[in-house]
Design a protein around this motif. Structure first.
Motif, PDB file in Angstrom:
ATOM      1  N   PHE A  42       0.859  -1.193   0.000  1.00  0.00           N
ATOM      2  CA  PHE A  42       0.000   0.000   0.000  1.00  0.00           C
ATOM      3  C   PHE A  42       0.895   1.242   0.000  1.00  0.00           C
ATOM      4  O   PHE A  42       1.110   1.881   1.031  1.00  0.00           O
ATOM      5  CB  PHE A  42      -0.925   0.000   1.217  1.00  0.00           C
ATOM      6  N   VAL A  43       1.415   1.558  -1.160  1.00  0.00           N
ATOM      7  CA  VAL A  43       2.360   2.661  -1.309  1.00  0.00           C
ATOM      8  C   VAL A  43       1.808   3.675  -2.306  1.00  0.00           C
ATOM      9  O   VAL A  43       0.675   3.547  -2.765  1.00  0.00           O
ATOM     10  CB  VAL A  43       3.737   2.129  -1.781  1.00  0.00           C
ATOM     11  N   GLY A  44       2.590   4.666  -2.618  1.00  0.00           N
ATOM     12  CA  GLY A  44       2.173   5.595  -3.667  1.00  0.00           C
ATOM     13  C   GLY A  44       2.195   7.058  -3.270  1.00  0.00           C
ATOM     14  O   GLY A  44       1.934   7.927  -4.107  1.00  0.00           O
ATOM     15  N   LYS A  45       2.487   7.339  -1.990  1.00  0.00           N
ATOM     16  CA  LYS A  45       2.540   8.732  -1.559  1.00  0.00           C
ATOM     17  C   LYS A  45       3.844   8.990  -0.827  1.00  0.00           C
ATOM     18  O   LYS A  45       4.496   8.077  -0.326  1.00  0.00           O
ATOM     19  CB  LYS A  45       1.351   9.060  -0.654  1.00  0.00           C
ATOM     20  N   THR A  46       4.221  10.245  -0.752  1.00  0.00           N
ATOM     21  CA  THR A  46       5.428  10.617  -0.030  1.00  0.00           C
ATOM     22  C   THR A  46       5.060  11.036   1.392  1.00  0.00           C
ATOM     23  O   THR A  46       3.907  11.374   1.680  1.00  0.00           O
ATOM     24  CB  THR A  46       6.160  11.769  -0.731  1.00  0.00           C
ATOM     25  N   LEU A  47       6.035  11.016   2.256  1.00  0.00           N
ATOM     26  CA  LEU A  47       5.800  11.412   3.636  1.00  0.00           C
ATOM     27  C   LEU A  47       5.317  12.854   3.687  1.00  0.00           C
ATOM     28  O   LEU A  47       5.848  13.730   3.013  1.00  0.00           O
ATOM     29  CB  LEU A  47       7.080  11.256   4.457  1.00  0.00           C
ATOM     30  N   GLY A  48       4.292  13.101   4.477  1.00  0.00           N
ATOM     31  CA  GLY A  48       3.749  14.452   4.619  1.00  0.00           C
ATOM     32  C   GLY A  48       2.515  14.711   3.786  1.00  0.00           C
ATOM     33  O   GLY A  48       1.810  15.693   4.010  1.00  0.00           O
ATOM     34  N   GLN A  49       2.218  13.814   2.819  1.00  0.00           N
ATOM     35  CA  GLN A  49       0.999  13.962   2.039  1.00  0.00           C
ATOM     36  C   GLN A  49      -0.199  13.415   2.811  1.00  0.00           C
ATOM     37  O   GLN A  49      -0.046  12.590   3.718  1.00  0.00           O
ATOM     38  CB  GLN A  49       1.131  13.221   0.707  1.00  0.00           C
ATOM     39  N   PRO A  50      -1.428  13.836   2.465  1.00  0.00           N
ATOM     40  CA  PRO A  50      -2.617  13.233   3.095  1.00  0.00           C
ATOM     41  C   PRO A  50      -2.606  11.724   2.915  1.00  0.00           C
ATOM     42  O   PRO A  50      -2.295  11.223   1.829  1.00  0.00           O
ATOM     43  CB  PRO A  50      -3.777  13.889   2.338  1.00  0.00           C
ATOM     44  N   GLY A  51      -2.957  10.986   3.977  1.00  0.00           N
ATOM     45  CA  GLY A  51      -2.855   9.539   3.935  1.00  0.00           C
ATOM     46  C   GLY A  51      -4.196   8.838   3.852  1.00  0.00           C
ATOM     47  O   GLY A  51      -5.081   9.258   3.097  1.00  0.00           O
ATOM     48  N   LEU A  52      -4.348   7.769   4.627  1.00  0.00           N
ATOM     49  CA  LEU A  52      -5.582   6.990   4.628  1.00  0.00           C
ATOM     50  C   LEU A  52      -6.777   7.883   4.949  1.00  0.00           C
ATOM     51  O   LEU A  52      -7.872   7.707   4.415  1.00  0.00           O
ATOM     52  CB  LEU A  52      -5.468   5.862   5.651  1.00  0.00           C
ATOM     53  N   LYS A  53      -6.584   8.821   5.848  1.00  0.00           N
ATOM     54  CA  LYS A  53      -7.526   9.908   6.107  1.00  0.00           C
ATOM     55  C   LYS A  53      -6.871  11.205   5.664  1.00  0.00           C
ATOM     56  O   LYS A  53      -5.687  11.438   5.943  1.00  0.00           O
ATOM     57  CB  LYS A  53      -7.872   9.987   7.599  1.00  0.00           C
ATOM     58  N   ARG A  54      -7.619  12.057   5.000  1.00  0.00           N
ATOM     59  CA  ARG A  54      -7.016  13.271   4.450  1.00  0.00           C
ATOM     60  C   ARG A  54      -6.480  14.193   5.537  1.00  0.00           C
ATOM     61  O   ARG A  54      -5.585  14.994   5.281  1.00  0.00           O
ATOM     62  CB  ARG A  54      -8.046  14.026   3.596  1.00  0.00           C
ATOM     63  N   SER A  55      -6.998  14.065   6.741  1.00  0.00           N
ATOM     64  CA  SER A  55      -6.561  14.950   7.824  1.00  0.00           C
ATOM     65  C   SER A  55      -5.422  14.359   8.649  1.00  0.00           C
ATOM     66  O   SER A  55      -5.022  14.940   9.656  1.00  0.00           O
ATOM     67  CB  SER A  55      -7.748  15.261   8.736  1.00  0.00           C
TER      68      SER A  55
END
Length: 246
Positions: A42-55
């Motif tokens: 479950f990858v695809g984003k960089t650290l600091g971006q919105p995650g499983l929950k946008r907040s």
């Protein structure tokens, strides 16, 4: 620390490591959902971006686990002892991790809701409302045996785990597994009301800031707002279910 085995939980999209005496839930940093080294892909984003929950940003769930433990004053809701660790081991794929200390317990869905006392459900619910835990499904509630039962059957209690999606940066609609349980519609006891009244959002703010300086100010604002809301709602006589539906 001697690692015994790498353990994947089917109800989780993170990873856990088991030693002889404790469970190390490595849900923080670079292995959490969408983070670069998530062991289940479950990858695809960089650290600091919105995650499983946008907040809640990617890479910032680990310290929230610790925050929940620190804010569980007097072990009121039974949050397991939790600490941030720096670990280097090939089984992690990374050099940092989060530790949650949990002895082997069963999951919530191994029991019916009637197995739990009113007080136990209230205490867990009070914490969830206060820290606005947005991920309170059945898989995040462990069960611990209190005694061997006897003629009245085995007694068990809830152990809340997995607080990585609490204290979001903005208000979200949470899901609370217990909201429709009968216990949630029973009024708070005097002891529970006294505990709620004793909560101090400004003390929470200072504790969180001192112990977890990486926590964002927006998260602390949400914590303060939810604590004030809980105190006022309980003061007006609302029960846990009514508070959670607001």
């Amino acid at each position: 620390m001697r690692m015994v085995q790498k353990w994947s939980c089917n109800d989780s999209i993170g990873m856990a490591i088991m030693s002889k005496r404790v469970w190390i839930w490595n849900s923080g940093g670079k292995v959490e959902p969408f983070a670069p080294n998530n062991p289940k892909g479950f990858v695809g984003k960089t650290l600091g971006q919105p995650g499983l929950k946008r907040s809640v940003r990617v890479g910032e769930t680990g310290f929230r686990e610790v925050a929940a433990y620190l804010l569980d004053y007097d072990h009121f809701a039974n949050v397991p002892p939790t600490a941030l660790l720096k670990i280097t081991h090939s089984v992690f794929n990374v050099n940092d991790g989060m530790s949650g200390n949990n002895r082997n317990k069963k999951m919530f869905y191994d029991h019916g809701t009637s197995s739990f006392s009113v007080s136990n459900v209230h205490r867990v619910g009070i914490l969830h409302v206060r820290i606005l835990n947005t991920d309170r499904h059945a898989g995040n509630l462990l069960v611990r045996k209190v005694n061997d039962g006897g003629k009245f059957g085995q007694q068990v209690e809830l152990i809340p785990i997995d607080h990585g999606l609490c204290q979001p940066e903005s208000l979200e609609d949470p899901y609370f597994e217990w909201i429709h349980w009968p216990q949630a519609s029973i009024p708070f006891s005097e002891d529970e009301l006294d505990y709620i009244e004793s909560l101090d959002p400004y003390q929470d703010w200072e504790l969180s800031r001192n112990e977890l300086p990486m926590i964002r100010e927006a998260c602390l604002r949400v914590l303060a707002i939810c604590t004030i809301f809980l105190k006022q709602a309980a003061g007006f006589g609302l029960c846990l279910a009514e508070i959670s539906e607001r």
